[in-house]
Design a protein around this motif. Sequence first.
Motif, PDB file in Angstrom:
ATOM      1  N   VAL A 273       0.856  -1.194   0.000  1.00 25.57           N
ATOM      2  CA  VAL A 273       0.000   0.000   0.000  1.00 25.57           C
ATOM      3  C   VAL A 273       0.888   1.239   0.000  1.00 25.57           C
ATOM      4  O   VAL A 273       1.517   1.570   1.004  1.00 25.57           O
ATOM      5  N   HIS A 274       0.963   1.915  -1.157  1.00 19.23           N
ATOM      6  CA  HIS A 274       1.822   3.101  -1.226  1.00 19.23           C
ATOM      7  C   HIS A 274       1.539   3.869  -2.510  1.00 19.23           C
ATOM      8  O   HIS A 274       0.810   3.417  -3.398  1.00 19.23           O
ATOM      9  N   ASP A 275       2.133   5.053  -2.583  1.00 20.00           N
ATOM     10  CA  ASP A 275       1.974   5.936  -3.744  1.00 20.00           C
ATOM     11  C   ASP A 275       3.182   5.858  -4.665  1.00 20.00           C
ATOM     12  O   ASP A 275       3.597   6.865  -5.246  1.00 20.00           O
TER      13      ASP A 275
ATOM     14  N   LYS B 233     -11.405  -0.483   6.166  1.00 18.44           N
ATOM     15  CA  LYS B 233     -11.893  -0.010   7.465  1.00 18.44           C
ATOM     16  C   LYS B 233     -13.416   0.085   7.475  1.00 18.44           C
ATOM     17  O   LYS B 233     -14.078  -0.249   8.469  1.00 18.44           O
ATOM     18  N   ASP B 234     -13.994   0.519   6.348  1.00 20.79           N
ATOM     19  CA  ASP B 234     -15.446   0.645   6.271  1.00 20.79           C
ATOM     20  C   ASP B 234     -16.142  -0.714   6.377  1.00 20.79           C
ATOM     21  O   ASP B 234     -17.263  -0.797   6.904  1.00 20.79           O
ATOM     22  N   TYR B 235     -15.509  -1.762   5.884  1.00 19.65           N
ATOM     23  CA  TYR B 235     -16.072  -3.099   6.077  1.00 19.65           C
ATOM     24  C   TYR B 235     -16.145  -3.445   7.562  1.00 19.65           C
ATOM     25  O   TYR B 235     -16.989  -4.223   7.985  1.00 19.65           O
ATOM     26  N   GLY B 236     -15.205  -2.891   8.340  1.00 18.91           N
ATOM     27  CA  GLY B 236     -15.236  -3.115   9.781  1.00 18.91           C
ATOM     28  C   GLY B 236     -14.005  -3.782  10.355  1.00 18.91           C
ATOM     29  O   GLY B 236     -13.932  -4.020  11.565  1.00 18.91           O
ATOM     30  N   PHE B 237     -13.014  -4.085   9.525  1.00 17.90           N
ATOM     31  CA  PHE B 237     -11.841  -4.802  10.029  1.00 17.90           C
ATOM     32  C   PHE B 237     -11.043  -3.943  11.005  1.00 17.90           C
ATOM     33  O   PHE B 237     -10.865  -2.743  10.803  1.00 17.90           O
ATOM     34  N   ASN B 238     -10.571  -4.582  12.064  1.00 17.70           N
ATOM     35  CA  ASN B 238      -9.744  -3.876  13.046  1.00 17.70           C
ATOM     36  C   ASN B 238      -8.417  -4.583  13.330  1.00 17.70           C
ATOM     37  O   ASN B 238      -7.610  -4.099  14.127  1.00 17.70           O
ATOM     38  N   LEU B 239      -8.177  -5.710  12.678  1.00 18.46           N
ATOM     39  CA  LEU B 239      -6.962  -6.493  12.899  1.00 18.46           C
ATOM     40  C   LEU B 239      -6.478  -7.005  11.547  1.00 18.46           C
ATOM     41  O   LEU B 239      -7.237  -7.650  10.820  1.00 18.46           O
ATOM     42  N   VAL B 240      -5.212  -6.716  11.217  1.00 22.84           N
ATOM     43  CA  VAL B 240      -4.706  -7.009   9.871  1.00 22.84           C
ATOM     44  C   VAL B 240      -3.367  -7.726   9.947  1.00 22.84           C
ATOM     45  O   VAL B 240      -2.425  -7.251  10.591  1.00 22.84           O
ATOM     46  N   GLY B 241      -3.296  -8.878   9.274  1.00 25.43           N
ATOM     47  CA  GLY B 241      -2.004  -9.487   9.000  1.00 25.43           C
ATOM     48  C   GLY B 241      -1.570  -9.052   7.613  1.00 25.43           C
ATOM     49  O   GLY B 241      -2.396  -8.957   6.702  1.00 25.43           O
ATOM     50  N   TRP B 242      -0.280  -8.762   7.443  1.00 29.70           N
ATOM     51  CA  TRP B 242       0.163  -8.329   6.100  1.00 29.70           C
ATOM     52  C   TRP B 242       1.476  -8.995   5.721  1.00 29.70           C
ATOM     53  O   TRP B 242       2.273  -8.455   4.967  1.00 29.70           O
TER      54      TRP B 242
ATOM     55  N   THR C  24       3.931   0.622   3.365  1.00 24.43           N
ATOM     56  CA  THR C  24       2.729  -0.114   3.767  1.00 24.43           C
ATOM     57  C   THR C  24       2.526  -0.017   5.273  1.00 24.43           C
ATOM     58  O   THR C  24       1.404   0.214   5.752  1.00 24.43           O
ATOM     59  N   GLU C  25       3.597  -0.180   6.023  1.00 29.14           N
ATOM     60  CA  GLU C  25       3.496  -0.082   7.480  1.00 29.14           C
ATOM     61  C   GLU C  25       3.046   1.313   7.912  1.00 29.14           C
ATOM     62  O   GLU C  25       2.183   1.458   8.786  1.00 29.14           O
ATOM     63  N   ARG C  26       3.601   2.341   7.284  1.00 27.31           N
ATOM     64  CA  ARG C  26       3.197   3.712   7.626  1.00 27.31           C
ATOM     65  C   ARG C  26       1.712   3.928   7.363  1.00 27.31           C
ATOM     66  O   ARG C  26       1.004   4.548   8.164  1.00 27.31           O
ATOM     67  N   ASN C  27       1.255   3.431   6.225  1.00 22.77           N
ATOM     68  CA  ASN C  27      -0.149   3.641   5.867  1.00 22.77           C
ATOM     69  C   ASN C  27      -1.091   2.856   6.767  1.00 22.77           C
ATOM     70  O   ASN C  27      -2.174   3.343   7.120  1.00 22.77           O
ATOM     71  N   LEU C  28      -0.717   1.653   7.156  1.00 27.49           N
ATOM     72  CA  LEU C  28      -1.529   0.902   8.114  1.00 27.49           C
ATOM     73  C   LEU C  28      -1.606   1.633   9.447  1.00 27.49           C
ATOM     74  O   LEU C  28      -2.663   1.660  10.092  1.00 27.49           O
ATOM     75  N   ASP C  29      -0.507   2.247   9.850  1.00 24.73           N
ATOM     76  CA  ASP C  29      -0.511   3.044  11.082  1.00 24.73           C
ATOM     77  C   ASP C  29      -1.409   4.273  10.926  1.00 24.73           C
ATOM     78  O   ASP C  29      -2.166   4.631  11.843  1.00 24.73           O
TER      79      ASP C  29
END
Length: 436
Positions: free
Chosen positions: A46-48, A73-82, A98-103
Amino acid sequence: MGEMIFTATGDTFITRRLPGKDKSFLELSGLLKKADVRFTNLEITVHDGEGIPGAVSGGTWAKTKPAALQDIKDYGFNLVGWVNNHTLDYSIEGLKATERNLDTYEFVHGGAGLNLASASEPRYLETEAGRVAMIAATSTFHESWVAGDQRPDMIGRPGINPLRYQTIYHVTQEQLAHLKKIASSTKINAVRDMSIKEGFKVERKDGLFEFGGHLFKEEKQEGKTTSPIPNDMNRILQAIREAKRQANYVLVSIHAHEMLADDKEQPAQFLETFARACIDEGAHAVVGHGPHLVRGIEVYKNRPIFYSLGNFIFQNDTVTHLPADFYQAYDLSHTNTVADALDVRSKDNSIGLGVNPKIWESVLPIWKMENGELTELNLHPLELGFGKKRFERGWPVLSDNTAVLERLSELSAPYGTEIHIEEGVGKVLLKKGVYV
């Protein structure tokens, strides 16, 4: 411990923005949000464009815009493995971004990081029902992606939390003799032998014969066995020991493509060994994903093991850009486009994942636990648009098609798991008191 409700999905490979929050979205997100713990495996960077395409990828160089995380997030997930076979598709800078964006989007996430300690540590989710720890690992990755340990005199290496495994091929005495003769005449082990002589490798002392990097053992019965590498297994078990003292519940995520023999719907032997060891150590659930289709469910010691939950969002055919390596693999030039490359890879949509209906159906499990014990497990079928054009398929909707539940019931039966289908929902029959 009071009751806690969990849900989890397999792979979320999202490359497009959600077009709108229609009735099917609201129905699915509403079901997800009934759970306290809502996990998904993010199988994309996940990045630009900060990341540089790696020399190897997980098959497709996977990238999406940071705004796609809002849809998750809108689906409702609150815990992510990547942590998976795409984590370093765009090298270390892609991992960091990706880590920055997840944060930024405030997900609790884990499985990869700036060093092995960060990649392998438990991550904690606070809910009103209690605290949950997640440990995430993958067995499917390029060897250069493994995170490195810190030292007092050297920084660690960014990467993934690995679960490596050893494969041993069992052959007869006669077959082994033939292999040794071939090795002698072809010098297939010459580089390894020289490395041992020069001290760069250690000679094997386990009685196994190495042939071109593969290990063979003399047995009366031919076949293949796989087992987790002890160092990785022990590191993950140590994380579970830490987590179970710091949280009400411990969830382990494992991304694994590896299969039993040539059957993609069956997990490799080492995965069963790994999952049961995690439960033995104190984990309350093991969530598997990776092969892009469902695998069986085992209820082990009254705790669920999902060997694969298939796909949740699967949009690998709508990445917008791919590096030159992808085109070169299909003998294409710089004048070709992404659409050209995808057409060639799929032979105009006649082969591959797009034409396999099992890839485009999965299940959403909702399970309840109380005092560390599984009290209820229901399975809701999902469909992702099989038969649609590649730029249309890939979004999940709740389905009344019970075919996936019937197949899952068959795959789960060898584990002693019974699934009854009632009103379009799979209900796992729990055998209380059986597990010790």
